[in-house]
Design a protein around this motif. Structure first.
Motif, PDB file in Angstrom:
ATOM      1  N   ARG A   5     -25.384  60.807  76.182  1.00  0.00           N
ATOM      2  CA  ARG A   5     -26.181  61.663  75.294  1.00  0.00           C
ATOM      3  C   ARG A   5     -26.605  62.939  76.034  1.00  0.00           C
ATOM      4  O   ARG A   5     -26.585  64.027  75.467  1.00  0.00           O
ATOM      5  CB  ARG A   5     -27.396  60.889  74.768  1.00  0.00           C
ATOM      6  CG  ARG A   5     -26.986  59.816  73.759  1.00  0.00           C
ATOM      7  CD  ARG A   5     -28.174  59.134  73.141  1.00  0.00           C
ATOM      8  NE  ARG A   5     -28.814  58.169  73.998  1.00  0.00           N
ATOM      9  CZ  ARG A   5     -30.117  58.126  74.277  1.00  0.00           C
ATOM     10  NH1 ARG A   5     -30.926  59.015  73.756  1.00  0.00           N
ATOM     11  NH2 ARG A   5     -30.615  57.191  75.046  1.00  0.00           N
ATOM     12  N   ALA A   6     -26.961  62.797  77.313  1.00  0.00           N
ATOM     13  CA  ALA A   6     -27.350  63.986  78.088  1.00  0.00           C
ATOM     14  C   ALA A   6     -26.153  64.929  78.220  1.00  0.00           C
ATOM     15  O   ALA A   6     -26.294  66.158  78.113  1.00  0.00           O
ATOM     16  CB  ALA A   6     -27.852  63.566  79.455  1.00  0.00           C
ATOM     17  N   ARG A   7     -24.960  64.364  78.411  1.00  0.00           N
ATOM     18  CA  ARG A   7     -23.760  65.206  78.536  1.00  0.00           C
ATOM     19  C   ARG A   7     -23.480  65.952  77.223  1.00  0.00           C
ATOM     20  O   ARG A   7     -23.074  67.105  77.219  1.00  0.00           O
ATOM     21  CB  ARG A   7     -22.552  64.359  78.945  1.00  0.00           C
ATOM     22  CG  ARG A   7     -22.185  64.599  80.409  1.00  0.00           C
ATOM     23  CD  ARG A   7     -21.049  63.739  80.864  1.00  0.00           C
ATOM     24  NE  ARG A   7     -21.551  62.643  81.691  1.00  0.00           N
ATOM     25  CZ  ARG A   7     -21.205  61.377  81.578  1.00  0.00           C
ATOM     26  NH1 ARG A   7     -20.325  61.010  80.657  1.00  0.00           N
ATOM     27  NH2 ARG A   7     -21.706  60.463  82.369  1.00  0.00           N
ATOM     28  N   ARG A   8     -23.738  65.278  76.112  1.00  0.00           N
ATOM     29  CA  ARG A   8     -23.533  65.932  74.807  1.00  0.00           C
ATOM     30  C   ARG A   8     -24.502  67.104  74.643  1.00  0.00           C
ATOM     31  O   ARG A   8     -24.116  68.170  74.176  1.00  0.00           O
ATOM     32  CB  ARG A   8     -23.751  64.927  73.668  1.00  0.00           C
ATOM     33  CG  ARG A   8     -22.644  63.908  73.560  1.00  0.00           C
ATOM     34  CD  ARG A   8     -22.958  62.918  72.453  1.00  0.00           C
ATOM     35  NE  ARG A   8     -21.993  61.835  72.440  1.00  0.00           N
ATOM     36  CZ  ARG A   8     -22.131  60.721  71.721  1.00  0.00           C
ATOM     37  NH1 ARG A   8     -23.200  60.561  70.959  1.00  0.00           N
ATOM     38  NH2 ARG A   8     -21.211  59.793  71.751  1.00  0.00           N
ATOM     39  N   ARG A   9     -25.752  66.898  75.049  1.00  0.00           N
ATOM     40  CA  ARG A   9     -26.742  67.979  74.946  1.00  0.00           C
ATOM     41  C   ARG A   9     -26.352  69.148  75.868  1.00  0.00           C
ATOM     42  O   ARG A   9     -26.509  70.314  75.520  1.00  0.00           O
ATOM     43  CB  ARG A   9     -28.133  67.478  75.343  1.00  0.00           C
ATOM     44  CG  ARG A   9     -28.865  66.788  74.242  1.00  0.00           C
ATOM     45  CD  ARG A   9     -29.518  67.792  73.261  1.00  0.00           C
ATOM     46  NE  ARG A   9     -30.385  67.138  72.311  1.00  0.00           N
ATOM     47  CZ  ARG A   9     -30.053  66.849  71.053  1.00  0.00           C
ATOM     48  NH1 ARG A   9     -28.872  67.174  70.584  1.00  0.00           N
ATOM     49  NH2 ARG A   9     -30.903  66.233  70.255  1.00  0.00           N
ATOM     50  N   LEU A  10     -25.840  68.787  77.045  1.00  0.00           N
ATOM     51  CA  LEU A  10     -25.425  69.808  78.016  1.00  0.00           C
ATOM     52  C   LEU A  10     -24.299  70.657  77.431  1.00  0.00           C
ATOM     53  O   LEU A  10     -24.281  71.883  77.544  1.00  0.00           O
ATOM     54  CB  LEU A  10     -24.943  69.103  79.284  1.00  0.00           C
ATOM     55  CG  LEU A  10     -25.047  69.902  80.568  1.00  0.00           C
ATOM     56  CD1 LEU A  10     -26.502  70.129  80.932  1.00  0.00           C
ATOM     57  CD2 LEU A  10     -24.355  69.150  81.714  1.00  0.00           C
TER      58      LEU A  10
END
Ligand SMILES: Nc1ncnc2c1ncn2[C@@H]1O[C@H](COP(=O)(O)OP(=O)(O)O)[C@@H](O)[C@H]1O
Ligand SMILES: Nc1ccn([C@H]2C[C@H](O)[C@@H](COP(=O)(O)OP(=O)(O)O)O2)c(=O)n1
Length: 293
Positions: free
Chosen positions: A207-212
């Motif tokens: 999820r953090a990678r998607r936000r990034l």
């Protein structure tokens, strides 16, 4: 909110002035929800004696599909919005992102420097929320997301914003097949009778990678700048975990899957795969829905 019968009788009567008496007589017969279509605007008083005449004025009795209610819940960046928008397009549903309501209040609190523990003011702001507040361009920032999560623990704020969402769900949206809401407590609190409840999850790292990736697409982060990217990833991941912790542990309406929800772990699924699987679940639960595309 209506979320039970598959078919609603549609009863068409001639004039508005026939409505009052017709509604009374209908009480004697009606055993299921119905939808009234009334032409003409005049209002008149009528006696019981003419009830039979009103009954005769019934034009037609037909059936239409009842509006579908779909709930999508899950933690930050699991893909709720992407899925809800896609299902809304496919099935012609009205969509409400309930997170935006909390963001709008969080945004105002930041703008007006209202402390997050000033319950009275925050509840006041929440009860005055208007649809115009939802189009504020600054709502998508991470600071606003954190503010939204902090104010969302206040029961009075939740009550006021739930009233807004319920108003949205219970409004008849002409030409749509129903409503789809996404958030944290849609399946558990807002629409416990929803026809379909979807609960999305994904690992915090994914999820953090998607936000990034969103920040890269917005031009706020250069893809090639590895150091900046790594630092930002750590910050986003930390924020996200902190928010997950607050959203799942609050005492009022914590984030959790409803017992009858379909849980989809999207960690290794593409957005298209998620939509395909969700569509299958929706079609099974609501076979009367027509696909628009
Ligand atoms: N299954 C998926 N695989 C990869 N990326 C996804 C997937 N679902 C959504 N995304 C992307 O992840 C980001 C967050 O999705 P979004 O729908 O905004 O999540 P949420 O509404 O849960 O916060 C968006 O950039 C979106 O395009
Ligand atoms: N139904 C909801 C929707 C959002 N919230 C709160 C909790 C969330 O952390 C914030 C922001 O929600 P939002 O869905 O916009 O956040 P994400 O897009 O998932 O990152 O609002 C809530 O408490 N209940």
């Amino acid at each position: 909110m209506i979320a039970s019968n598959k078919l609603l009788p549609v009863i068409t009567i001639d004039k508005w002035h026939q409505f009052n008496m017709f509604a009374l007589s209908l009480k004697l017969f009606a055993t299921c929800p119905y939808s009234l279509q009334i032409s003409g605007r005049r209002k008149h008083r009528h006696s019981w004696a003419s009830t039979a005449a009103y009954a005769c004025s019934i034009h037609s009795v037909d059936t239409i599909s009842a509006p579908a209610f779909i709930a999508v819940d899950g933690p930050a960046a699991c893909g709720k919005g992407t899925l809800a928008k896609s299902l809304a397009l496919k099935f012609n549903l009205k969509h409400l992102d309930t997170g935006l309501l909390y963001r709008a209040i969080g945004y105002k609190a930041l703008q007006l420097s209202i402390p997050f523990d000033n319950k009275e003011w925050l509840v006041q702001l929440s009860s005055r929320l208007s649809s115009l507040d939802l189009s504020e361009p600054g709502l998508r920032s991470d600071d606003v997301a954190t503010a939204a999560s902090k104010i969302s623990i206040i029961p009075g704020v939740r009550e006021a914003l739930n009233a807004y969402s319920r108003q949205f769900s219970s409004t008849m949206h002409p030409n749509s097949q129903g409503t789809i809401l996404d958030g944290r407590d849609v399946g558990t609190v807002l629409c416990p009778d929803a026809h379909v409840k979807l609960f999305l999850t994904a690992s915090a790292e994914v999820r953090a990678r998607r936000r990034l990736q969103e920040l890269v697409l917005k031009g706020m982060l250069k893809e090639g700048d590895v150091d900046a990217r790594d630092a930002m990833y750590e910050r986003v991941l930390e924020d996200l975990k902190e928010r997950d912790q607050r959203d799942t542990s609050r005492s009022t309406a914590p984030l959790r899957a409803a017992e009858d929800a379909h849980t989809l772990d999207t960690t290794h699924m593409s957005a298209v795969e998620v939509v395909t699987e969700a569509e299958r679940i929706v079609m099974k639960a609501c076979p009367w829905l027509k696909k628009e595309q």
